[in-house]
Scaffold this active site. Structure first.
Site, PDB file in Angstrom:
ATOM      1  N   ILE A   6      12.107  98.960  56.994  1.00 16.87           N
ATOM      2  CA  ILE A   6      13.000  98.586  58.096  1.00 16.87           C
ATOM      3  C   ILE A   6      13.753  99.859  58.459  1.00 16.87           C
ATOM      4  CG2 ILE A   6      14.779  97.794  56.465  1.00 16.87           C
ATOM      5  CD1 ILE A   6      15.725  95.819  58.567  1.00 16.87           C
ATOM      6  N   SER A   7      13.750 100.192  59.744  1.00 16.24           N
ATOM      7  CA  SER A   7      14.280 101.481  60.169  1.00 16.24           C
ATOM      8  C   SER A   7      15.777 101.615  59.906  1.00 16.24           C
ATOM      9  CB  SER A   7      14.026 101.692  61.666  1.00 16.24           C
ATOM     10  OG  SER A   7      12.655 101.805  61.935  1.00 16.24           O
ATOM     11  N   GLN A   8      16.200 102.848  59.774  1.00 15.04           N
ATOM     12  CA  GLN A   8      17.617 103.175  59.653  1.00 15.04           C
ATOM     13  C   GLN A   8      18.367 102.589  60.858  1.00 15.04           C
ATOM     14  OE1 GLN A   8      18.169 107.359  60.153  1.00 15.04           O
ATOM     15  NE2 GLN A   8      20.301 107.357  59.475  1.00 15.04           N
TER      16      GLN A   8
END
Length: 226
Positions: free
Chosen positions: A74-76
């Protein structure tokens, strides 16, 4: 779209998933240059812990990418916010295509801000989890598809905006062909060791204006289904 369908339990949270934790994350994002108030409000209210394994809930509102299994992340939050505000800068797109559903978090952020979101995922197990989350949050303006993301979603093209959440050396031509003549595309481009977030917009004469928005780090853009 200015609201997000959340339950009272999701809004309240506890401990490291509380509203206070989300407010701290928003403060970090503002300090890091995120300015769009619409994006900030969605990040503030959206329960990011809903999109990761319970064992990682204590880290949900840190400004870090987190594993979601199958070699994906899950992206930053800063990256999600930056990509989203880059799509919105020139107006709210009516119809957005996302390549790489992953946990579903980026798609959920978009669904709070635009009328229609279409998202494609090549890993079936991840898409099943994401769909369950979308249902739990009551999303009605989001459609998902299990397919090779490099093919886009030609049956629903053209799109006013396209966002890629995985990086390739170039943007696949099939995806670019699905962008409307006045559309905008945001994507990471480059090798695993060096990637740049870019935005592409039409110049009105058949070519694209390309802007660099900063260094990023994403999983690779792969073809096929898994």
């Amino acid at each position: 779209m200015t609201t997000y369908p959340l339950s009272a339990a999701d809004l309240k949270g506890e401990g490291m998933t509380s509203q206070r934790a989300r407010d701290r994350l928003v403060a970090v994002l503002k300090d890091s240059g995120i300015r769009d108030p619409r994006v900030i409000e969605v990040i503030r209210n959206l329960p990011r812990h809903h999109f990761i394994d319970q064992a990682l809930h204590a880290h949900a509102y840190e400004n870090d990418a987190l594993p979601i299994g199958h070699g994906q992340t899950i992206s930053q939050p800063w990256v999600v916010a930056r990509m989203t505000e880059a799509l919105l800068e020139f107006g709210v797109p009516q119809k957005v295509l996302e390549i790489g559903t992953g946990s579903g978090y980026q798609a959920a952020v978009l669904a709070a801000l635009v009328p229609q979101v279409f998202t494609v995922e090549r890993i079936e197990a991840l898409l099943r989890q994401a769909r369950r989350r979308f249902r739990q949050l009551g999303l009605t303006n989001l459609r998902s598809r299990y397919d090779d993301g490099k093919l886009g979603w030609p049956g629903e093209a053209p799109f006013d905006a396209i966002i890629l959440t995985a990086a390739g050396d170039t943007i696949p031509t099939r995806i670019l062909d699905q962008l409307s003549p006045t559309g905008v595309l945001v994507a990471p481009v480059g090798s695993p060791s060096r990637q740049t977030l870019i935005r592409m917009r039409s110049d009105g004469q058949g070519d694209f204006i390309q802007e660099e928005l900063g260094a990023v780090s994403f999983v690779p853009l792969l073809g096929g289904i898994g």
